[in-house]
Design a protein around this motif. Sequence first.
Motif, PDB file in Angstrom:
ATOM      1  N   ASP A 396       3.210 -10.882 -38.320  1.00 46.02           N
ATOM      2  CA  ASP A 396       5.014 -11.409 -38.886  1.00 46.02           C
ATOM      3  C   ASP A 396       5.697 -10.946 -37.609  1.00 46.02           C
ATOM      4  O   ASP A 396       6.318 -11.278 -37.745  1.00 46.02           O
ATOM      5  CB  ASP A 396       5.906 -10.748 -40.506  1.00 46.02           C
ATOM      6  CG  ASP A 396       6.519 -11.203 -40.150  1.00 46.02           C
ATOM      7  OD1 ASP A 396       7.144 -12.565 -40.959  1.00 46.02           O
ATOM      8  OD2 ASP A 396       7.769 -10.878 -40.204  1.00 46.02           O
ATOM      9  N   LYS A 401       7.164 -15.742 -35.109  1.00 47.04           N
ATOM     10  CA  LYS A 401       7.756 -17.539 -33.284  1.00 47.04           C
ATOM     11  C   LYS A 401       6.984 -18.034 -33.140  1.00 47.04           C
ATOM     12  O   LYS A 401       7.427 -19.133 -33.243  1.00 47.04           O
ATOM     13  CB  LYS A 401       8.868 -16.343 -32.850  1.00 47.04           C
ATOM     14  CG  LYS A 401       9.055 -17.362 -32.299  1.00 47.04           C
ATOM     15  CD  LYS A 401      10.047 -16.193 -31.408  1.00 47.04           C
ATOM     16  CE  LYS A 401      10.999 -15.468 -31.602  1.00 47.04           C
ATOM     17  NZ  LYS A 401      12.734 -15.008 -30.729  1.00 47.04           N
ATOM     18  N   THR A 406       9.084 -18.004 -40.115  1.00 48.83           N
ATOM     19  CA  THR A 406      10.703 -17.021 -40.249  1.00 48.83           C
ATOM     20  C   THR A 406       9.896 -16.268 -41.226  1.00 48.83           C
ATOM     21  O   THR A 406       9.267 -15.323 -41.420  1.00 48.83           O
ATOM     22  CB  THR A 406      11.515 -17.504 -41.523  1.00 48.83           C
ATOM     23  OG1 THR A 406      11.622 -19.055 -41.067  1.00 48.83           O
ATOM     24  CG2 THR A 406      12.578 -16.952 -41.742  1.00 48.83           C
ATOM     25  N   SER A 407      10.255 -14.651 -40.313  1.00 46.60           N
ATOM     26  CA  SER A 407      10.483 -13.799 -39.900  1.00 46.60           C
ATOM     27  C   SER A 407      10.687 -12.900 -41.292  1.00 46.60           C
ATOM     28  O   SER A 407      12.081 -14.034 -41.732  1.00 46.60           O
ATOM     29  CB  SER A 407      10.687 -12.415 -39.020  1.00 46.60           C
ATOM     30  OG  SER A 407       9.274 -12.491 -37.819  1.00 46.60           O
ATOM     31  N   TYR A 409      10.881 -13.228 -44.372  1.00 47.08           N
ATOM     32  CA  TYR A 409      10.465 -15.079 -45.542  1.00 47.08           C
ATOM     33  C   TYR A 409      11.987 -14.264 -47.111  1.00 47.08           C
ATOM     34  O   TYR A 409      12.076 -15.627 -46.871  1.00 47.08           O
ATOM     35  CB  TYR A 409       9.284 -15.675 -45.256  1.00 47.08           C
ATOM     36  CG  TYR A 409       9.541 -17.074 -45.858  1.00 47.08           C
ATOM     37  CD1 TYR A 409      10.464 -17.911 -45.006  1.00 47.08           C
ATOM     38  CD2 TYR A 409       8.980 -16.898 -47.417  1.00 47.08           C
ATOM     39  CE1 TYR A 409      11.039 -18.817 -45.921  1.00 47.08           C
ATOM     40  CE2 TYR A 409       9.071 -18.268 -47.991  1.00 47.08           C
ATOM     41  CZ  TYR A 409      10.101 -19.594 -47.471  1.00 47.08           C
ATOM     42  OH  TYR A 409      10.561 -20.385 -47.836  1.00 47.08           O
ATOM     43  N   LYS A 412      15.199 -14.043 -46.952  1.00 45.82           N
ATOM     44  CA  LYS A 412      16.178 -14.773 -46.488  1.00 45.82           C
ATOM     45  C   LYS A 412      16.245 -16.138 -47.336  1.00 45.82           C
ATOM     46  O   LYS A 412      16.922 -16.466 -47.517  1.00 45.82           O
ATOM     47  CB  LYS A 412      15.966 -15.183 -44.567  1.00 45.82           C
ATOM     48  CG  LYS A 412      15.707 -14.006 -43.712  1.00 45.82           C
ATOM     49  CD  LYS A 412      15.494 -14.654 -42.554  1.00 45.82           C
ATOM     50  CE  LYS A 412      15.243 -13.517 -41.185  1.00 45.82           C
ATOM     51  NZ  LYS A 412      14.826 -14.008 -40.379  1.00 45.82           N
ATOM     52  N   THR A 413      14.803 -16.031 -48.008  1.00 47.05           N
ATOM     53  CA  THR A 413      14.904 -16.710 -49.004  1.00 47.05           C
ATOM     54  C   THR A 413      15.172 -17.020 -50.765  1.00 47.05           C
ATOM     55  O   THR A 413      15.154 -17.390 -51.025  1.00 47.05           O
ATOM     56  CB  THR A 413      13.977 -18.078 -48.786  1.00 47.05           C
ATOM     57  OG1 THR A 413      11.954 -16.930 -49.064  1.00 47.05           O
ATOM     58  CG2 THR A 413      13.875 -17.938 -48.026  1.00 47.05           C
ATOM     59  N   SER A 462       1.776 -19.282 -44.747  1.00 46.08           N
ATOM     60  CA  SER A 462       3.341 -19.634 -44.619  1.00 46.08           C
ATOM     61  C   SER A 462       3.894 -20.622 -44.137  1.00 46.08           C
ATOM     62  O   SER A 462       5.501 -21.037 -44.424  1.00 46.08           O
ATOM     63  CB  SER A 462       3.810 -17.814 -43.516  1.00 46.08           C
ATOM     64  OG  SER A 462       3.581 -17.296 -43.891  1.00 46.08           O
ATOM     65  N   GLN A 466       6.584 -21.856 -46.221  1.00 46.65           N
ATOM     66  CA  GLN A 466       8.091 -22.849 -45.709  1.00 46.65           C
ATOM     67  C   GLN A 466       8.547 -23.085 -45.798  1.00 46.65           C
ATOM     68  O   GLN A 466       9.533 -23.938 -45.652  1.00 46.65           O
ATOM     69  CB  GLN A 466       7.811 -21.752 -45.264  1.00 46.65           C
ATOM     70  CG  GLN A 466       8.082 -20.035 -44.954  1.00 46.65           C
ATOM     71  CD  GLN A 466       8.129 -19.249 -43.622  1.00 46.65           C
ATOM     72  OE1 GLN A 466       8.634 -19.949 -42.412  1.00 46.65           O
ATOM     73  NE2 GLN A 466       7.629 -17.897 -43.091  1.00 46.65           N
ATOM     74  N   THR A 470      13.900 -24.336 -47.880  1.00 46.87           N
ATOM     75  CA  THR A 470      14.861 -24.725 -46.218  1.00 46.87           C
ATOM     76  C   THR A 470      15.549 -23.856 -47.085  1.00 46.87           C
ATOM     77  O   THR A 470      15.974 -23.702 -48.308  1.00 46.87           O
ATOM     78  CB  THR A 470      14.837 -25.625 -46.728  1.00 46.87           C
ATOM     79  OG1 THR A 470      16.180 -26.831 -47.403  1.00 46.87           O
ATOM     80  CG2 THR A 470      14.120 -26.896 -46.112  1.00 46.87           C
TER      81      THR A 470
END
Length: 471
Positions: A396, A401, A406-407, A409, A412-413, A462, A466, A470
């Motif tokens: 990760d 990238k 997305t690192s 994850y 962030k979600t 991932s 992912q 969104t």
Amino acid sequence: MTQYTIEEDIEQIAGGEYERERVPDSKLKGWKSFLGMYAGEHAAGTEFVIGPLFLTTGVSAFDLIVGLLLGNLMAVLSWRFLTAEIGTKFRYTLYFHLEKICGKKLVTVYNLANGVLFCFLAGAMITVSATAVGIPFNMEMPKLTDTLPNGITWITIVLVLGAVISIIAAKGYNTVAKAANWMSPIIVLAFIVCGIVALSQLEVHSFSDFWNLWGEGSDPFPGQIKYTFWHVFLWSWFANAAMHIGMSDLSVFRFAKNPSIGWTTAGGIYIGHYIAWIAAALLYAVYLKSPEAQAFLANGQAPTVAPGPLAHNAIGIFGILAVILAGWTTANPTIYRAGLAFQAIIPKASTFWVTILAGAIATIAGLFPAFAMKLLDFVALYGFILAPIGAIIVFDYFFAKRAGITSFYAEKTNINFNYAVLWAWLISFGIFYFISLKFNVFLSFVTLPTWICCGFLYLVFSRYYQKKHTF
């Protein structure tokens, strides 16, 4: 750096401060703190078992001495360029870092596995100390092939030791950790003195005499497999796989001022996992020449690998005390850390009672000599299970990238369960564990492929998962 400051570091590492935030710059520590901690961490009770166990595999001089030298170097490089690099970049605990990637519920599964394996490891420490406590009682020592307790004396000693260690771990961790730091130089000294005395007993007067102790090796003892250079090299590299490539020591290096402090692991590794292992092997080489050991071999049985009698034969009462202290001072923080892992699962429970629970599991494990007598196999399994989780963090960090994912994850979600992580671990573990069982491949041979496979699958899965979410 004072012993008290080192103790403060250990208490923080055990889970006291900054569990869910980045460590502030004002709390960062220098190299002396880590050098002292690693020296104490890796000169432990299990070292008294591991050294002799290498000899039971019929290892040669080159395979043992050079294999350990290079395998431990790879472990140090793993700590320096993976664990310390990421630990000083983010300065999070392993659990908080994983939670950002995996989600809280999946980290709970990891905590359970980690806690149980810690308990089994602590059980092996209790077994080690019991072999020393049992000497004044003329206790029958567990044999290399023993699985079950061998008598009421053994059971009584293990239960009493386990109860004392568990209560102290639950109530007095600060005191124990301070004591362990003060005792670690004594334990290291005991290993060195044991080695010197054993060399004298073996009449070793030159390096060639020392080399010829193992020579080209021998057949393994009954119930053991033959170790080659690659067995020794890979096993010593991955003996602490959960800590370095498994990223458990992110919790340690989050306090380091810079990544180069990762080199301090060499101090502990080459004292505990090189000098101490070879010194313990020398003790066993002395015992193998005794009439008792020869009688075992003549009957087609493996001589006992009991640290207490081995150290006692070399340096007397000091040897007994060293084995007891080495097992005790390592079992205590191991049980404490297992309790912390369990507390993460049941956060409403008090630290005292979850530590008592961990101690009870460790004590039950200590009743069964197999955890200590099969320590090479258990440590290989321990690393094999936990190391692939570290690959999730490493991949990760280095490849997210490039892979277009997305690192962090889960953070962030706001998800609690990252299925990309679960399937990556299950598939990689399943494939290579099947290979190990089906084709009788030593687990340390497949630890690195499993780790790489898990990281690669994490990236692949991932990308798929992912796309469905969104933010």
